[in-house]
Design a protein around this motif. Sequence first.
Motif, PDB file in Angstrom:
ATOM      1  N   LEU A   1       0.825  -1.206   0.000  1.00  0.00           N
ATOM      2  CA  LEU A   1       0.000   0.000   0.000  1.00  0.00           C
ATOM      3  C   LEU A   1       0.864   1.262   0.000  1.00  0.00           C
ATOM      4  O   LEU A   1       0.545   2.240  -0.694  1.00  0.00           O
ATOM      5  N   PHE A   2       1.963   1.243   0.731  1.00  0.00           N
ATOM      6  CA  PHE A   2       2.865   2.393   0.756  1.00  0.00           C
ATOM      7  C   PHE A   2       3.385   2.697  -0.649  1.00  0.00           C
ATOM      8  O   PHE A   2       3.397   3.853  -1.079  1.00  0.00           O
ATOM      9  N   PHE A   3       3.838   1.666  -1.372  1.00  0.00           N
ATOM     10  CA  PHE A   3       4.361   1.890  -2.723  1.00  0.00           C
ATOM     11  C   PHE A   3       3.260   2.374  -3.669  1.00  0.00           C
ATOM     12  O   PHE A   3       3.500   3.225  -4.521  1.00  0.00           O
ATOM     13  N   PHE A   4       2.063   1.864  -3.501  1.00  0.00           N
ATOM     14  CA  PHE A   4       0.949   2.312  -4.340  1.00  0.00           C
ATOM     15  C   PHE A   4       0.611   3.779  -4.053  1.00  0.00           C
ATOM     16  O   PHE A   4       0.445   4.579  -4.983  1.00  0.00           O
ATOM     17  N   ILE A   5       0.525   4.149  -2.793  1.00  0.00           N
ATOM     18  CA  ILE A   5       0.217   5.533  -2.428  1.00  0.00           C
ATOM     19  C   ILE A   5       1.332   6.473  -2.870  1.00  0.00           C
ATOM     20  O   ILE A   5       1.070   7.583  -3.353  1.00  0.00           O
ATOM     21  N   SER A   6       2.582   6.034  -2.743  1.00  0.00           N
ATOM     22  CA  SER A   6       3.682   6.900  -3.180  1.00  0.00           C
ATOM     23  C   SER A   6       3.647   7.116  -4.690  1.00  0.00           C
ATOM     24  O   SER A   6       4.040   8.172  -5.175  1.00  0.00           O
ATOM     25  N   SER A   7       3.150   6.140  -5.442  1.00  0.00           N
ATOM     26  CA  SER A   7       3.015   6.356  -6.886  1.00  0.00           C
ATOM     27  C   SER A   7       1.925   7.385  -7.174  1.00  0.00           C
ATOM     28  O   SER A   7       2.074   8.207  -8.081  1.00  0.00           O
ATOM     29  N   ILE A   8       0.859   7.379  -6.410  1.00  0.00           N
ATOM     30  CA  ILE A   8      -0.202   8.386  -6.581  1.00  0.00           C
ATOM     31  C   ILE A   8       0.319   9.774  -6.220  1.00  0.00           C
ATOM     32  O   ILE A   8       0.053  10.752  -6.928  1.00  0.00           O
ATOM     33  N   VAL A   9       1.083   9.872  -5.149  1.00  0.00           N
ATOM     34  CA  VAL A   9       1.687  11.153  -4.763  1.00  0.00           C
ATOM     35  C   VAL A   9       2.597  11.657  -5.878  1.00  0.00           C
ATOM     36  O   VAL A   9       2.594  12.851  -6.202  1.00  0.00           O
ATOM     37  N   ASN A  10       3.356  10.757  -6.478  1.00  0.00           N
ATOM     38  CA  ASN A  10       4.263  11.154  -7.563  1.00  0.00           C
ATOM     39  C   ASN A  10       3.506  11.600  -8.818  1.00  0.00           C
ATOM     40  O   ASN A  10       4.031  12.376  -9.604  1.00  0.00           O
ATOM     41  N   ILE A  11       2.266  11.131  -9.003  1.00  0.00           N
ATOM     42  CA  ILE A  11       1.451  11.627 -10.122  1.00  0.00           C
ATOM     43  C   ILE A  11       1.185  13.116  -9.926  1.00  0.00           C
ATOM     44  O   ILE A  11       1.332  13.917 -10.852  1.00  0.00           O
ATOM     45  N   PHE A  12       0.799  13.483  -8.713  1.00  0.00           N
ATOM     46  CA  PHE A  12       0.507  14.888  -8.434  1.00  0.00           C
ATOM     47  C   PHE A  12       1.758  15.762  -8.443  1.00  0.00           C
ATOM     48  O   PHE A  12       1.686  16.951  -8.695  1.00  0.00           O
ATOM     49  N   MET A  13       2.904  15.140  -8.173  1.00  0.00           N
ATOM     50  CA  MET A  13       4.158  15.892  -8.195  1.00  0.00           C
ATOM     51  C   MET A  13       4.815  15.857  -9.577  1.00  0.00           C
ATOM     52  O   MET A  13       5.906  16.383  -9.759  1.00  0.00           O
ATOM     53  N   LYS A  14       4.132  15.205 -10.535  1.00  0.00           N
ATOM     54  CA  LYS A  14       4.573  15.122 -11.926  1.00  0.00           C
ATOM     55  C   LYS A  14       5.963  14.512 -12.081  1.00  0.00           C
ATOM     56  O   LYS A  14       6.850  15.055 -12.721  1.00  0.00           O
ATOM     57  N   ARG A  15       6.126  13.361 -11.450  1.00  0.00           N
ATOM     58  CA  ARG A  15       7.373  12.591 -11.566  1.00  0.00           C
ATOM     59  C   ARG A  15       7.025  11.251 -12.221  1.00  0.00           C
ATOM     60  O   ARG A  15       6.849  10.238 -11.539  1.00  0.00           O
TER      61      ARG A  15
ATOM     62  N   LYS B   1       9.096   7.964 -11.436  1.00  0.00           N
ATOM     63  CA  LYS B   1       8.877   7.426 -10.085  1.00  0.00           C
ATOM     64  C   LYS B   1       7.496   6.798  -9.958  1.00  0.00           C
ATOM     65  O   LYS B   1       7.314   5.842  -9.210  1.00  0.00           O
ATOM     66  N   VAL B   2       6.524   7.349 -10.694  1.00  0.00           N
ATOM     67  CA  VAL B   2       5.185   6.749 -10.709  1.00  0.00           C
ATOM     68  C   VAL B   2       5.283   5.330 -11.241  1.00  0.00           C
ATOM     69  O   VAL B   2       4.769   4.389 -10.633  1.00  0.00           O
ATOM     70  N   PHE B   3       5.964   5.170 -12.367  1.00  0.00           N
ATOM     71  CA  PHE B   3       6.089   3.850 -12.979  1.00  0.00           C
ATOM     72  C   PHE B   3       6.830   2.885 -12.060  1.00  0.00           C
ATOM     73  O   PHE B   3       6.396   1.752 -11.863  1.00  0.00           O
ATOM     74  N   ILE B   4       7.934   3.321 -11.497  1.00  0.00           N
ATOM     75  CA  ILE B   4       8.735   2.439 -10.633  1.00  0.00           C
ATOM     76  C   ILE B   4       7.930   2.002  -9.416  1.00  0.00           C
ATOM     77  O   ILE B   4       7.885   0.817  -9.083  1.00  0.00           O
ATOM     78  N   ASN B   5       7.276   2.951  -8.741  1.00  0.00           N
ATOM     79  CA  ASN B   5       6.511   2.602  -7.544  1.00  0.00           C
ATOM     80  C   ASN B   5       5.301   1.733  -7.863  1.00  0.00           C
ATOM     81  O   ASN B   5       4.968   0.820  -7.112  1.00  0.00           O
ATOM     82  N   LEU B   6       4.633   2.004  -8.984  1.00  0.00           N
ATOM     83  CA  LEU B   6       3.514   1.141  -9.390  1.00  0.00           C
ATOM     84  C   LEU B   6       4.000  -0.261  -9.735  1.00  0.00           C
ATOM     85  O   LEU B   6       3.352  -1.255  -9.398  1.00  0.00           O
ATOM     86  N   PHE B   7       5.144  -0.346 -10.397  1.00  0.00           N
ATOM     87  CA  PHE B   7       5.708  -1.650 -10.742  1.00  0.00           C
ATOM     88  C   PHE B   7       6.065  -2.433  -9.475  1.00  0.00           C
ATOM     89  O   PHE B   7       5.741  -3.616  -9.354  1.00  0.00           O
ATOM     90  N   ILE B   8       6.700  -1.760  -8.517  1.00  0.00           N
ATOM     91  CA  ILE B   8       7.047  -2.424  -7.251  1.00  0.00           C
ATOM     92  C   ILE B   8       5.781  -2.859  -6.521  1.00  0.00           C
ATOM     93  O   ILE B   8       5.699  -3.984  -6.017  1.00  0.00           O
TER      94      ILE B   8
END
Length: 183
Positions: free
Chosen positions: A37-51, A54-61
């Motif tokens: 869940l942490f990695f999924f939420i961090s990917s959502i945060v990175n969407i809003f931060m336009k990274r 990092k979105v792809f890496i965190n979603l993949f993990i």
Amino acid sequence: MKQIILKYKFLLMFAINLILLLIYLFSFTYGRFFVTLFFFISSIVNIFMKRASKVFINLFIAFILYMAANPALSFYYQLEELRFNILERQYKNIIEKTLPTLDDCLEVNYQDIDNPFLCDDSKVFYQKDNGSVFAFFTTGSSGNITGYLYCSDENAWKLAEKYDFYSKIDSHWAVFKMYPLKQ
């Protein structure tokens, strides 16, 4: 200080991700869920931060960790076997300490242990018949109870035949799935 943190931000994030992956390896069902869940939420945060990277890496993990937590897939049991190999000495020490204290019982019984890192409920479940013992340490319960099975001899393997094994680790140990019981 802020410049130093920014300079080493990549290494800091890599270290945090590595620590979370180690926590995932050594935790049980709910701990694994929260790391995923942490990695999924961090990917959502990175969407809003336009990274995007990092979105792809965190979603993949998150996806890999989600798949690794599924006992229907072989990757789950490979991960459990890796965890067992790392903690093998502790499992064998618990068995050496508890075997002499176990009473004969035809039904599955349990004994408390002092090490909460070896099983999710700090109990070793066992059955003992004429000196043959099988004991299991539960490490996951997401619809299927999974864990490690110890059998003292061939008769103990026969006692444990009603459980759905995945693979033997050696002549005494196996990674198993308990439910559903074989018919």
